[in-house]
Design a protein around this motif. Structure first.
Motif, PDB file in Angstrom:
ATOM      1  N   PHE A   1       0.835  -1.202   0.000  1.00 58.49           N
ATOM      2  CA  PHE A   1       0.000   0.000   0.000  1.00 58.49           C
ATOM      3  C   PHE A   1       0.868   1.250   0.000  1.00 58.49           C
TER       4      PHE A   1
ATOM      5  N   SER B   1       0.628   3.756  -3.129  1.00 58.06           N
ATOM      6  CA  SER B   1      -0.060   5.016  -2.866  1.00 58.06           C
ATOM      7  C   SER B   1       0.756   6.229  -3.275  1.00 58.06           C
TER       8      SER B   1
ATOM      9  N   THR C   1      -4.390   7.993  -5.583  1.00 57.21           N
ATOM     10  CA  THR C   1      -5.312   8.143  -4.461  1.00 57.21           C
ATOM     11  C   THR C   1      -5.378   6.819  -3.697  1.00 57.21           C
ATOM     12  N   ALA C   2      -5.924   6.877  -2.513  1.00 58.27           N
ATOM     13  CA  ALA C   2      -6.038   5.656  -1.702  1.00 58.27           C
ATOM     14  C   ALA C   2      -6.959   4.642  -2.373  1.00 58.27           C
TER      15      ALA C   2
ATOM     16  N   THR D   1      -5.739   0.903  -3.447  1.00 55.05           N
ATOM     17  CA  THR D   1      -6.441  -0.249  -2.893  1.00 55.05           C
ATOM     18  C   THR D   1      -6.946  -1.170  -3.995  1.00 55.05           C
TER      19      THR D   1
ATOM     20  N   SER E   1     -12.850   1.886   0.663  1.00 51.97           N
ATOM     21  CA  SER E   1     -12.311   3.011  -0.116  1.00 51.97           C
ATOM     22  C   SER E   1     -13.315   3.555  -1.111  1.00 51.97           C
TER      23      SER E   1
END
Length: 153
Positions: free
Chosen positions: A51, A55, A59-60, A64, A151
């Motif tokens: 992650f 990242s 964006t998260a 994800t 998310s």
């Protein structure tokens, strides 16, 4: 994990013989928790590093979603660990049967049969490594699924 499982089996047997069944149960749970904490630790470490790397510049939600590949990798590792352990177990089991029963006339699990050791190693590989990989795959997949759902909102 396999070394701890093998040592745990011996220590559990000794604890049951010298103490009580409860003593053996305590040793078995302690030995089994090593593999459990290893699976959780490696899963969290791998997911955290992936992650963090993914990242950067995303964006998260994007990171994800890309992490689903890590889950596919865990699934393929679980598949190959389970299959490899199964092949080794079956090969050793057939060898123990053929050599022991057919050629030497002794039972399959007789300690005088040298293939019993290979059969036990195959069982250990199939059970410990295969099930550990299955647990890793389930654990990582569950975290990725929950993170993906979280998310989106």
């Amino acid at each position: 994990g396999m070394m701890v499982a093998t040592d745990g089996n011996v220590r559990t047997t000794v604890a049951c013989q010298k103490g009580s069944l409860n003593d053996g149960l305590k040793v078995a749970f302690t030995a089994g928790s090593v593999m459990g904490f290893t699976v959780v630790g490696l899963g969290l470490f791998g997911l955290g590093v992936m992650f963090w790397l993914l990242s950067m510049g995303r964006t998260a939600a994007q990171a994800t979603q890309i992490m689903a590949g890590f889950g596919f990798g865990a699934s393929s590792i679980a598949l190959f660990a389970r299959v490899a352990g199964g092949i080794y177990t079956k090969a050793a089991d057939v060898g123990a049967d053929l050599v022991g029963k057919v050629e030497a006339g002794i039972d399959e699990d007789d300690p005088h049969n040298p293939a019993v050791i290979a059969d036990n190693v195959g069982d250990n590989v199939g059970d410990v490594a295969g099930m550990g990989a299955d647990l890793f795959e389930s654990y990582v997949g569950s975290i990725i699924a929950a993170a993906t759902i979280g998310s989106k909102s």
